[in-house]
Each structure stands twice: as C-alpha cells, then as structure tokens.
Design a protein around this motif. Structure first.
Motif, PDB file in Angstrom:
ATOM      1  N   SER A  34      39.098  38.387  44.524  1.00 47.40           N
ATOM      2  CA  SER A  34      37.985  38.300  43.572  1.00 47.40           C
ATOM      3  C   SER A  34      36.774  39.034  44.118  1.00 47.40           C
ATOM      4  O   SER A  34      36.507  39.013  45.321  1.00 47.40           O
ATOM      5  CB  SER A  34      37.643  36.839  43.306  1.00 47.40           C
ATOM      6  OG  SER A  34      36.459  36.734  42.536  1.00 47.40           O
ATOM      7  N   ARG A  35      36.012  39.682  43.213  1.00 51.13           N
ATOM      8  CA  ARG A  35      34.772  40.330  43.601  1.00 51.13           C
ATOM      9  C   ARG A  35      33.562  39.707  42.909  1.00 51.13           C
ATOM     10  O   ARG A  35      32.458  40.237  43.003  1.00 51.13           O
ATOM     11  CB  ARG A  35      34.804  41.834  43.261  1.00 51.13           C
ATOM     12  CG  ARG A  35      35.830  42.638  44.019  1.00 51.13           C
ATOM     13  CD  ARG A  35      35.546  44.145  43.964  1.00 51.13           C
ATOM     14  NE  ARG A  35      34.787  44.567  42.815  1.00 51.13           N
ATOM     15  CZ  ARG A  35      35.301  44.897  41.622  1.00 51.13           C
ATOM     16  NH1 ARG A  35      36.607  44.831  41.433  1.00 51.13           N
ATOM     17  NH2 ARG A  35      34.513  45.274  40.636  1.00 51.13           N
ATOM     18  N   GLY A  58      42.199  39.432  30.156  1.00 55.12           N
ATOM     19  CA  GLY A  58      40.753  39.467  30.350  1.00 55.12           C
ATOM     20  C   GLY A  58      40.459  38.893  31.716  1.00 55.12           C
ATOM     21  O   GLY A  58      41.024  37.862  32.086  1.00 55.12           O
ATOM     22  N   SER A  59      39.606  39.556  32.499  1.00 54.30           N
ATOM     23  CA  SER A  59      39.434  39.121  33.873  1.00 54.30           C
ATOM     24  C   SER A  59      38.022  39.359  34.372  1.00 54.30           C
ATOM     25  O   SER A  59      37.351  40.311  33.952  1.00 54.30           O
ATOM     26  CB  SER A  59      40.419  39.871  34.782  1.00 54.30           C
ATOM     27  OG  SER A  59      40.192  39.586  36.141  1.00 54.30           O
ATOM     28  N   ALA A  60      37.600  38.502  35.303  1.00 59.87           N
ATOM     29  CA  ALA A  60      36.386  38.749  36.062  1.00 59.87           C
ATOM     30  C   ALA A  60      36.654  39.867  37.066  1.00 59.87           C
ATOM     31  O   ALA A  60      37.801  40.291  37.247  1.00 59.87           O
ATOM     32  CB  ALA A  60      35.963  37.472  36.779  1.00 59.87           C
ATOM     33  N   ALA A  86      38.049  46.693  26.720  1.00 60.92           N
ATOM     34  CA  ALA A  86      36.634  46.408  26.966  1.00 60.92           C
ATOM     35  C   ALA A  86      36.382  46.516  28.462  1.00 60.92           C
ATOM     36  O   ALA A  86      37.301  46.374  29.274  1.00 60.92           O
ATOM     37  CB  ALA A  86      36.264  45.006  26.469  1.00 60.92           C
ATOM     38  N   GLY A  87      35.111  46.754  28.835  1.00 63.40           N
ATOM     39  CA  GLY A  87      34.787  46.872  30.249  1.00 63.40           C
ATOM     40  C   GLY A  87      35.397  48.121  30.869  1.00 63.40           C
ATOM     41  O   GLY A  87      35.766  49.070  30.184  1.00 63.40           O
ATOM     42  N   ARG A 117      40.957  48.369  40.414  1.00 63.96           N
ATOM     43  CA  ARG A 117      39.654  47.720  40.575  1.00 63.96           C
ATOM     44  C   ARG A 117      39.161  47.346  39.180  1.00 63.96           C
ATOM     45  O   ARG A 117      38.783  48.223  38.385  1.00 63.96           O
ATOM     46  CB  ARG A 117      38.678  48.651  41.285  1.00 63.96           C
ATOM     47  CG  ARG A 117      37.368  47.997  41.706  1.00 63.96           C
ATOM     48  CD  ARG A 117      36.562  48.985  42.550  1.00 63.96           C
ATOM     49  NE  ARG A 117      35.293  48.428  42.981  1.00 63.96           N
ATOM     50  CZ  ARG A 117      35.127  47.653  44.049  1.00 63.96           C
ATOM     51  NH1 ARG A 117      36.180  47.350  44.800  1.00 63.96           N
ATOM     52  NH2 ARG A 117      33.937  47.202  44.393  1.00 63.96           N
ATOM     53  N   VAL A 118      39.177  46.069  38.884  1.00 65.35           N
ATOM     54  CA  VAL A 118      38.852  45.569  37.552  1.00 65.35           C
ATOM     55  C   VAL A 118      37.373  45.236  37.485  1.00 65.35           C
ATOM     56  O   VAL A 118      36.844  44.513  38.337  1.00 65.35           O
ATOM     57  CB  VAL A 118      39.694  44.325  37.216  1.00 65.35           C
ATOM     58  CG1 VAL A 118      39.363  43.814  35.821  1.00 65.35           C
ATOM     59  CG2 VAL A 118      41.183  44.635  37.332  1.00 65.35           C
ATOM     60  N   GLY A 119      36.685  45.803  36.480  1.00 71.93           N
ATOM     61  CA  GLY A 119      35.278  45.488  36.284  1.00 71.93           C
ATOM     62  C   GLY A 119      35.100  44.127  35.646  1.00 71.93           C
ATOM     63  O   GLY A 119      36.000  43.611  34.958  1.00 71.93           O
TER      64      GLY A 119
END
Length: 314
Positions: A34-35, A58-60, A86-87, A117-119
């Motif tokens: 997690s970031r 959908g992710s943080a 999205a994002g 790398r997920v925003g």
C-alpha cells in the motif's frame, strides 16, 4: 473517452491482506504494498466468461509486482488486458513503461515479471485470458506489453462486448459465451498486430543480438541447443525457428556460424601457435579437430592451419 462499465455487487476490502487474498484468488499471484497514508480501501467484482475472467477493480494507491520468482512458478500463461476507467496506473514490463489515463488500454503477460503502480482512486477493467484461447495473442503480446493500445474504437468495442456479456449473467455452458469471446479475441489480436507492426523488425534484431551474445559467451557449452536458445530469449521453440527463418538461417546454423567466426578470430590472434588446432576446436564447442577442420574449410575455403599460417606470416 469513457469505456462501458459492468457494475454487479462488488466485494469490498478495508485491509491490504484481504485485498491481496482476493487478487491472488482471481489472478496469478502477485506481491502488493500500500502507498496510502489512509486506511486501505479496495473493491472488485469478477465474472467468469468461459475460460476468461472479467474483473472490475477500484483501489487505493498501491504497488503490485509479478516478481521473477512468481513468474517462474507459473504453470500456465495468461494475458491481462487492462482498460483504465478512472484515475491513473503505470505499468512496466520488458523494459517498457506506460502510464494509463481514463479511456486508454494496455496489457501485460503473466509469464514474465511486471510491475503496476496504481494511483489513488484508480478504477480499471481487467480481462484475464489464458494463452490457449487464441494462439495469436501471446505472439503479439510480447511486442506490445506495457505499451498504449492506440486503437481506441476497437478496444472500446471489445470491452463493450465483454461488458454486455457479463451483464447478461450467462450460465457456464451458454454457447453465446464462446461466440462473443471468439469475436473479442479477434478484435484484440487485430489491435495487438497493428501495434506490433512498427516494432517487429527492431524486436527481431534485438533477439538476434541477444542470441549471438549468448552463443558467444557459451561457445564450449554442451547445453548450447535450440531449446536452450529459445529459453534464453523467453520464446517458444517454434517462435525461435520463425525468427531465424526470417533471417535466412536456423538455430543450428547460427550456433555453428558463431562458433566458427570466433574460432577463426582465435586462430588469427594465436600467431605463436601457443594452442593446438584441437585446443581451439574444443574451446569453441567442436567435438574434435577433424570435424572442426571440415566445417572451417567448408565455411571459409581454407584449412584452419593455413588460415593461421597466413596470419603468422603477416
């Protein structure tokens, strides 16, 4: 441009551990971190479509890695085609990297390491496709993984077809699944092929260079075979033969030619005859001096001893 979306009841996660368990259940295993400084949040919904699976995620903010060890442990190959809804998301594989924004698409191959790398707040649709669904897909995917698939109308149509199929909630034995997914496979293959065309010659040249370098550094190896070369290049035996056929050669001829060229250079440099012809033959992967001398004369028109003698005279 927005993509059509499928919104069934989603599974929701408030910790990274539960999210990783879900992801590893529905995809080939990944490492995740997690970031986000806030409590981690994610949600996902999956729908099996024959041999393929469509998942909306959908992710943080997080980092996802298909490590070399995980890739080596894979029993089967899959392609992951990803549409950004999205994002943002950054995908890296095979020394290439692409940053996706909404309306864009890319893919990666689970048989080789990759990183994502997920925003924060990113949403995407992921289609997991087994290798054996369409033989064309893995061949093209190696050339275009972690690049942006610019044929947006076709990619939008493909996701629209998959989304419509998922919304209908088909039974596992519904013949319509096969019909739709065959059409989707054809659309994806066409998109990959168009994306790969500009880079095909460059990719071939890079592979040939890698093959020559490997041969040159393993001249005396008894394991220097077509199967070994294919493994080094991370391609199938059939792909290796096709690659070299486009260059007018074969794996066996490339290995032999590289060995002969290096042996010829060694003979020219050994002006004091510190090594026997047999020593040089064995050091370059030939079983005996007679076989080496025959191959050398057939390739260069003179015997090894005469070739060395000419350079000693000079």
């Amino acid at each position: 441009m927005s993509y059509p979306q499928y919104r069934p009841q989603a599974s929701r996660f408030s910790d990274l551990g539960g999210w990783q368990d879900y992801v590893n259940l529905h995809f080939p295993p990944l490492q995740m971190t997690s970031r986000t400084t806030s409590p981690f949040q994610a949600q996902a919904s999956s729908c099996a479509l024959g041999e393929c699976t469509l998942t909306h995620i959908g992710s943080a903010a997080s980092d996802v890695a298909r490590t070399p060890q995980l890739a080596r442990q894979a029993n089967a190959g899959y392609l992951k085609v990803m549409w950004q809804l999205a994002g943002t998301m950054e995908l890296s594989q095979d020394r290439r990297s692409v940053c996706l924004v909404p309306g864009r698409a890319s893919l990666c191959d689970t048989t080789r390491p990759y990183r994502i790398r997920v925003g924060d707040g990113a949403r995407l649709a992921v289609l997991l496709i087994p290798y054996d669904v369409d033989s064309r897909l893995p061949r093209y995917a190696e050339r275009v993984s972690a690049t942006e698939l610019n044929d947006i109308p076709t990619m939008q149509a493909a996701l629209g077809a998959i989304t419509g199929l998922a919304r209908s909630r088909p039974q596992a034995d519904d013949p319509g699944i096969s019909d739709v997914m065959q059409g989707v496979g054809a659309m994806l293959a066409a998109t990959f092929a168009r994306a790969a065309e500009p880079d095909e010659a460059d990719l071939d040249a890079q592979r040939i260079q890698r093959a020559r370098h490997y041969i040159a550094t393993h001249l005396a190896s008894s394991d220097l075979t077509p199967d070994r070369l294919a493994s080094v290049l991370c391609v199938s035996r059939r792909t290796l033969y096709g690659l070299l056929a486009r260059q007018g050669t074969t794996p066996a001829r490339l290995i032999s030619e590289t060995r002969l060229q290096h042996a010829r250079d060694a003979l020219a440099q050994d002006t004091t005859s510190s090594q026997s012809i047999t020593d040089i033959a064995l050091a370059h992967g030939f079983g005996d001096s007679a076989r080496f001398s025959h191959a050398f004369k057939d390739r260069f028109g003179v015997a090894p001893s005469i070739w060395r003698g000419r350079h000693q005279a000079n």
